[in-house]
Design a protein around this motif. Sequence first.
Motif, short mmCIF file in Angstrom:
data_model
loop_
_atom_site.label_atom_id
_atom_site.label_comp_id
_atom_site.label_asym_id
_atom_site.label_seq_id
_atom_site.Cartn_x
_atom_site.Cartn_y
_atom_site.Cartn_z
N TYR A 172 -32.22 55.96 54.68
CA TYR A 172 -33.59 56.46 54.54
C TYR A 172 -34.56 55.66 55.40
O TYR A 172 -35.38 56.22 56.12
CB TYR A 172 -34.03 56.39 53.06
CG TYR A 172 -33.12 57.16 52.14
CD1 TYR A 172 -33.27 58.53 51.98
CD2 TYR A 172 -32.10 56.52 51.43
CE1 TYR A 172 -32.43 59.25 51.14
CE2 TYR A 172 -31.25 57.23 50.59
CZ TYR A 172 -31.42 58.60 50.45
OH TYR A 172 -30.59 59.31 49.63
N THR A 176 -36.35 57.27 58.91
CA THR A 176 -37.81 57.42 58.83
C THR A 176 -38.51 56.37 59.69
O THR A 176 -39.56 56.65 60.27
CB THR A 176 -38.32 57.34 57.37
OG1 THR A 176 -37.89 56.11 56.79
CG2 THR A 176 -37.80 58.49 56.53
N TYR A 278 -32.65 61.70 46.68
CA TYR A 278 -33.08 62.02 48.04
C TYR A 278 -34.54 62.47 48.05
O TYR A 278 -35.35 62.04 48.87
CB TYR A 278 -32.18 63.11 48.61
CG TYR A 278 -32.44 63.46 50.06
CD1 TYR A 278 -31.75 62.82 51.08
CD2 TYR A 278 -33.38 64.43 50.41
CE1 TYR A 278 -31.97 63.14 52.42
CE2 TYR A 278 -33.62 64.76 51.74
CZ TYR A 278 -32.91 64.10 52.75
OH TYR A 278 -33.14 64.41 54.06
N LYS A 281 -36.81 59.56 47.63
CA LYS A 281 -36.84 58.65 48.79
C LYS A 281 -37.56 59.27 49.99
O LYS A 281 -38.12 58.56 50.82
CB LYS A 281 -35.41 58.27 49.23
CG LYS A 281 -34.64 57.47 48.22
CD LYS A 281 -35.15 56.06 48.03
CE LYS A 281 -34.70 55.10 49.09
NZ LYS A 281 -35.12 53.71 48.81
N MET A 282 -37.51 60.60 50.10
CA MET A 282 -38.04 61.27 51.30
C MET A 282 -39.38 61.97 51.07
O MET A 282 -39.84 62.72 51.92
CB MET A 282 -37.00 62.28 51.81
CG MET A 282 -35.68 61.67 52.26
SD MET A 282 -35.78 60.63 53.73
CE MET A 282 -35.64 61.87 55.04
#
Length: 293
Positions: A172, A176, A278, A281-282
């Motif tokens: 992650y 990013t 996910y 985290k995103m």
Amino acid sequence: MAQFERPELYDFHGVSMTHYFTYNWENLQNFKALPDDILVATYPKAGTTWMSYILDLLYFKQRDNERETSLAIFDRVPFLELSIPDAPTGIETVDSLPTRPRLIKTHLPIQFVPKSFWENNCRIVYVARNAKDNAVSYYHFDRMNMVQPEPKDWNSFLHRFMEGKMVFGSWYDHVTGWWDKKQTYPNLLYMFFEDMVQDTGRELERLCSFLGLSTSVEEREHIRGGVQFDAMKANPMANYSTDPVMDHRISPFMRKGKVGDWKNQFTVAQNESFDKHYEMKMKNTTLKFQTTI
């Protein structure tokens, strides 16, 4: 098989690493990039060898046909931060490259990249791959690569992946971090593994345009054929079969190269908990991935 010691993970400036990549740290940070260097950056198992091979063919196929049959891809595109006992370091290999531009690969998260790449405004190609396929590929890679930590079983590996306790840190943070850099650094091309699988020709064109290379349709078509997964998997100069740290009896270095193969590895429960994690985290990024095509 040569005998290598599987390393332990440890925390290095907030990122999980092993000594094979941090041993030579001061030299790495002081690495002198040249203005025409091209850096291939990826999280491990996101299409690094694929992109390295494409770039090598784009720049050198016309000039040196012998290179293709006599020089393994890891000698053509050295791994910058690698430092394995009794072998030249990645930096030494880069510095002894006879050809220009120098093609260099790295798995470093954005904050660890040597400053000279930014100071010289070097061109950088980043390839990102969806987290699920990336995790599966990384798991099988760690099973066969003797200089990676012992992966144990798939379930515990997946938890470790989700927690970011992997060599080169969290997927992650990696994808990013580089995505954010792209917003302020125009010489960074951010590419997706899934796009490359879906339409290799189109992505080749995008790459050539970014690099300022005028290649004919025929040349690109020829390269597209040579970099298809099955062609590379059968090519000893591209498939790492000559690398002594990898045990291809356990799993091939080039396994499937598909999008969506995670469905054959994840259980329903694993998939549900992964999706929840996910999303959390995103949630603060504009970065989007395809997990099937």
